[in-house]
Design a protein around this motif. Structure first.
Motif, PDB file in Angstrom:
ATOM      1  N   HIS A  33       0.853  -1.197   0.000  1.00  0.00           N
ATOM      2  CA  HIS A  33       0.000   0.000   0.000  1.00  0.00           C
ATOM      3  C   HIS A  33       0.883   1.239   0.000  1.00  0.00           C
ATOM      4  O   HIS A  33       1.798   1.368   0.800  1.00  0.00           O
ATOM      5  CB  HIS A  33      -0.899   0.012   1.233  1.00  0.00           C
ATOM      6  CG  HIS A  33      -1.644   1.311   1.377  1.00  0.00           C
ATOM      7  ND1 HIS A  33      -2.728   1.636   0.598  1.00  0.00           N
ATOM      8  CD2 HIS A  33      -1.426   2.372   2.204  1.00  0.00           C
ATOM      9  CE1 HIS A  33      -3.158   2.829   0.941  1.00  0.00           C
ATOM     10  NE2 HIS A  33      -2.384   3.310   1.903  1.00  0.00           N
ATOM     11  N   THR A  34       0.627   2.117  -0.942  1.00  0.00           N
ATOM     12  CA  THR A  34       1.437   3.345  -1.019  1.00  0.00           C
ATOM     13  C   THR A  34       0.548   4.558  -0.910  1.00  0.00           C
ATOM     14  O   THR A  34      -0.595   4.564  -1.359  1.00  0.00           O
ATOM     15  CB  THR A  34       2.192   3.428  -2.354  1.00  0.00           C
ATOM     16  OG1 THR A  34       1.231   3.527  -3.404  1.00  0.00           O
ATOM     17  CG2 THR A  34       3.051   2.216  -2.574  1.00  0.00           C
ATOM     18  N   GLU A  35       1.078   5.554  -0.271  1.00  0.00           N
ATOM     19  CA  GLU A  35       0.368   6.837  -0.261  1.00  0.00           C
ATOM     20  C   GLU A  35       1.395   7.953  -0.097  1.00  0.00           C
ATOM     21  O   GLU A  35       2.543   7.704   0.290  1.00  0.00           O
ATOM     22  CB  GLU A  35      -0.642   6.901   0.883  1.00  0.00           C
ATOM     23  CG  GLU A  35       0.002   6.827   2.260  1.00  0.00           C
ATOM     24  CD  GLU A  35      -1.044   6.798   3.359  1.00  0.00           C
ATOM     25  OE1 GLU A  35      -1.082   7.741   4.157  1.00  0.00           O
ATOM     26  OE2 GLU A  35      -1.838   5.832   3.405  1.00  0.00           O
ATOM     27  N   MET A  36       0.968   9.148  -0.411  1.00  0.00           N
ATOM     28  CA  MET A  36       1.880  10.278  -0.289  1.00  0.00           C
ATOM     29  C   MET A  36       2.066  10.601   1.192  1.00  0.00           C
ATOM     30  O   MET A  36       1.109  10.643   1.955  1.00  0.00           O
ATOM     31  CB  MET A  36       1.304  11.514  -0.999  1.00  0.00           C
ATOM     32  CG  MET A  36       0.983  11.280  -2.451  1.00  0.00           C
ATOM     33  SD  MET A  36       2.411  10.741  -3.404  1.00  0.00           S
ATOM     34  CE  MET A  36       3.339  12.256  -3.456  1.00  0.00           C
ATOM     35  N   ALA A  37       3.310  10.811   1.574  1.00  0.00           N
ATOM     36  CA  ALA A  37       3.576  11.196   2.956  1.00  0.00           C
ATOM     37  C   ALA A  37       3.015  12.588   3.217  1.00  0.00           C
ATOM     38  O   ALA A  37       2.763  13.360   2.295  1.00  0.00           O
ATOM     39  CB  ALA A  37       5.076  11.176   3.235  1.00  0.00           C
ATOM     40  N   LYS A  38       2.816  12.863   4.491  1.00  0.00           N
ATOM     41  CA  LYS A  38       2.236  14.159   4.814  1.00  0.00           C
ATOM     42  C   LYS A  38       3.259  15.280   4.706  1.00  0.00           C
ATOM     43  O   LYS A  38       2.920  16.424   4.469  1.00  0.00           O
ATOM     44  CB  LYS A  38       1.669  14.121   6.234  1.00  0.00           C
ATOM     45  CG  LYS A  38       0.552  13.121   6.325  1.00  0.00           C
ATOM     46  CD  LYS A  38      -0.182  13.201   7.636  1.00  0.00           C
ATOM     47  CE  LYS A  38      -1.377  12.263   7.606  1.00  0.00           C
ATOM     48  NZ  LYS A  38      -1.606  11.578   8.859  1.00  0.00           N
ATOM     49  N   LYS A  39       4.508  14.885   4.874  1.00  0.00           N
ATOM     50  CA  LYS A  39       5.545  15.912   4.761  1.00  0.00           C
ATOM     51  C   LYS A  39       6.682  15.362   3.938  1.00  0.00           C
ATOM     52  O   LYS A  39       6.836  14.156   3.809  1.00  0.00           O
ATOM     53  CB  LYS A  39       6.082  16.325   6.142  1.00  0.00           C
ATOM     54  CG  LYS A  39       5.088  17.051   6.983  1.00  0.00           C
ATOM     55  CD  LYS A  39       5.783  17.704   8.149  1.00  0.00           C
ATOM     56  CE  LYS A  39       4.813  18.595   8.895  1.00  0.00           C
ATOM     57  NZ  LYS A  39       5.428  19.196  10.056  1.00  0.00           N
ATOM     58  N   ASN A  40       7.522  16.250   3.424  1.00  0.00           N
ATOM     59  CA  ASN A  40       8.690  15.796   2.694  1.00  0.00           C
ATOM     60  C   ASN A  40       9.659  15.091   3.634  1.00  0.00           C
ATOM     61  O   ASN A  40       9.803  15.461   4.792  1.00  0.00           O
ATOM     62  CB  ASN A  40       9.406  16.989   2.058  1.00  0.00           C
ATOM     63  CG  ASN A  40       8.752  17.359   0.748  1.00  0.00           C
ATOM     64  OD1 ASN A  40       7.706  16.836   0.401  1.00  0.00           O
ATOM     65  ND2 ASN A  40       9.375  18.266   0.026  1.00  0.00           N
ATOM     66  N   LEU A  41      10.295  14.069   3.091  1.00  0.00           N
ATOM     67  CA  LEU A  41      11.260  13.327   3.886  1.00  0.00           C
ATOM     68  C   LEU A  41      12.450  14.209   4.205  1.00  0.00           C
ATOM     69  O   LEU A  41      12.957  14.915   3.342  1.00  0.00           O
ATOM     70  CB  LEU A  41      11.714  12.091   3.112  1.00  0.00           C
ATOM     71  CG  LEU A  41      12.672  11.161   3.846  1.00  0.00           C
ATOM     72  CD1 LEU A  41      12.068  10.676   5.129  1.00  0.00           C
ATOM     73  CD2 LEU A  41      13.031  10.002   2.954  1.00  0.00           C
ATOM     74  N   PHE A  42      12.855  14.149   5.459  1.00  0.00           N
ATOM     75  CA  PHE A  42      14.001  14.966   5.883  1.00  0.00           C
ATOM     76  C   PHE A  42      15.258  14.132   5.805  1.00  0.00           C
ATOM     77  O   PHE A  42      15.374  13.092   6.431  1.00  0.00           O
ATOM     78  CB  PHE A  42      13.771  15.444   7.308  1.00  0.00           C
ATOM     79  CG  PHE A  42      14.927  16.217   7.846  1.00  0.00           C
ATOM     80  CD1 PHE A  42      15.783  15.646   8.764  1.00  0.00           C
ATOM     81  CD2 PHE A  42      15.163  17.510   7.420  1.00  0.00           C
ATOM     82  CE1 PHE A  42      16.845  16.365   9.265  1.00  0.00           C
ATOM     83  CE2 PHE A  42      16.224  18.225   7.927  1.00  0.00           C
ATOM     84  CZ  PHE A  42      17.071  17.648   8.835  1.00  0.00           C
ATOM     85  N   VAL A  43      16.216  14.573   4.984  1.00  0.00           N
ATOM     86  CA  VAL A  43      17.461  13.828   4.828  1.00  0.00           C
ATOM     87  C   VAL A  43      18.601  14.652   5.383  1.00  0.00           C
ATOM     88  O   VAL A  43      18.828  15.773   4.945  1.00  0.00           O
ATOM     89  CB  VAL A  43      17.728  13.511   3.345  1.00  0.00           C
ATOM     90  CG1 VAL A  43      19.044  12.750   3.218  1.00  0.00           C
ATOM     91  CG2 VAL A  43      16.583  12.708   2.782  1.00  0.00           C
ATOM     92  N   LYS A  44      19.299  14.084   6.339  1.00  0.00           N
ATOM     93  CA  LYS A  44      20.435  14.806   6.921  1.00  0.00           C
ATOM     94  C   LYS A  44      21.584  14.751   5.938  1.00  0.00           C
ATOM     95  O   LYS A  44      21.939  13.687   5.446  1.00  0.00           O
ATOM     96  CB  LYS A  44      20.828  14.170   8.244  1.00  0.00           C
ATOM     97  CG  LYS A  44      21.410  15.166   9.206  1.00  0.00           C
ATOM     98  CD  LYS A  44      21.731  14.477  10.505  1.00  0.00           C
ATOM     99  CE  LYS A  44      20.506  13.872  11.140  1.00  0.00           C
ATOM    100  NZ  LYS A  44      20.823  12.976  12.238  1.00  0.00           N
ATOM    101  N   ARG A  45      22.149  15.871   5.636  1.00  0.00           N
ATOM    102  CA  ARG A  45      23.183  15.906   4.596  1.00  0.00           C
ATOM    103  C   ARG A  45      24.558  15.529   5.110  1.00  0.00           C
ATOM    104  O   ARG A  45      25.122  14.532   4.743  1.00  0.00           O
ATOM    105  CB  ARG A  45      23.227  17.288   3.961  1.00  0.00           C
ATOM    106  CG  ARG A  45      22.234  17.403   2.829  1.00  0.00           C
ATOM    107  CD  ARG A  45      22.802  18.209   1.756  1.00  0.00           C
ATOM    108  NE  ARG A  45      23.269  19.500   2.268  1.00  0.00           N
ATOM    109  CZ  ARG A  45      23.624  20.482   1.497  1.00  0.00           C
ATOM    110  NH1 ARG A  45      23.551  20.347   0.205  1.00  0.00           N
ATOM    111  NH2 ARG A  45      24.050  21.604   1.994  1.00  0.00           N
TER     112      ARG A  45
END
Length: 234
Positions: A33-45
């Motif tokens: 099951h896929t759905e759009m997340a509520k927020k953008n994924l936070f990626v630590k640089r």
DNA sequence: AGCACA
């Protein structure tokens, strides 16, 4: 449960529809099951560089501030891309397909440090004497090591900026900045007072109004006029 | 505290 970050909302939607209901366990017939997340994924640089950010995130995590926002650390700044949601325009310009587009984790510009345009700090300035307001600022208390480009990047972004001239003297460097009008100069006079340019090595800069605005060395017009009139040059 | 350019 997992999250995947895509370069564009378009690609995310494409992946979502492609994977929706896909059976990923043949025995149990469990479907994806896929759905759009509520927020953008936070990626630590850069791991380990920004100790403050790490600490803060930990502090916030243990603070249990997940109640309203279970999917992303609450502190991460709202990415510009968020404004695209709900905007029909975001499908109008799909980028050319590039299988590697998502690889070097996309420009997570939201976490990048502030551009070098701002002063690093402000230091108290004893602003003793000043001249009557005019459209040109005189910048003092700059060490001779100051980098002109740093001055320029700081002042050229100020509203009403026209031009800048750096004057290097023996032990002192000063700088003149012309603005469109007295108002623009006045506002920079107060907002950047004491701004610290690291390369200057002197602490905060001192901002005064120039004795002579740009383009006029003395009040030569008045002086010349008096001479022609035979009037005394006061 | 240090004020050029025309």
């Amino acid at each position: 449960m997992g999250f995947a970050l895509f370069s564009t909302a378009h690609q995310a939607i494409a992946a979502k529809t492609a994977l929706q209901d896909m059976v990923f366990d043949a025995e149990t017939k469990v479907a994806l099951h896929t759905e759009m997340a509520k927020k953008n994924l936070f990626v630590k640089r850069c791991v380990g560089i920004d100790a403050n950010a790490v600490d803060q995130s930990k502090r916030l995590r243990t603070g249990g501030d997940y109640t309203h926002s279970p999917y992303a650390p609450p502190f991460h700044p709202p990415p510009p891309a968020v404004s695209m949601w709900g905007t029909p325009g975001y499908i109008t310009a799909p980028p050319p397909y590039n299988p590697y587009a998502a690889y070097p984790v996309p420009p997570v510009a939201m976490t990048s440090p502030a551009p070098v345009t701002g002063p690093t700090a402000y230091a108290p300035v004893q602003n003793t004497k000043d001249n009557p307001p005019c459209n040109t600022l005189f910048i003092g208390n700059l060490g001779d090591t100051v980098v002109e480009e740093e001055l320029r990047s700081l002042f050229s972004v100020q509203p009403g900026f026209k031009q800048m001239k750096v004057l290097r003297q023996d032990r002192n460097t000063v700088c003149f900045i012309e603005f469109e009008d007295v108002n623009a100069a006045t506002s920079v006079h107060q907002t950047l007072q004491g701004a610290v340019i690291p390369s200057s090595g002197r602490g905060g800069m001192r901002i005064q109004f120039s004795k002579n605005p740009f383009g006029r060395r003395k009040d030569s017009a008045a002086g010349l006029a008096s001479v022609l009139n035979g009037a005394p040059a006061n």
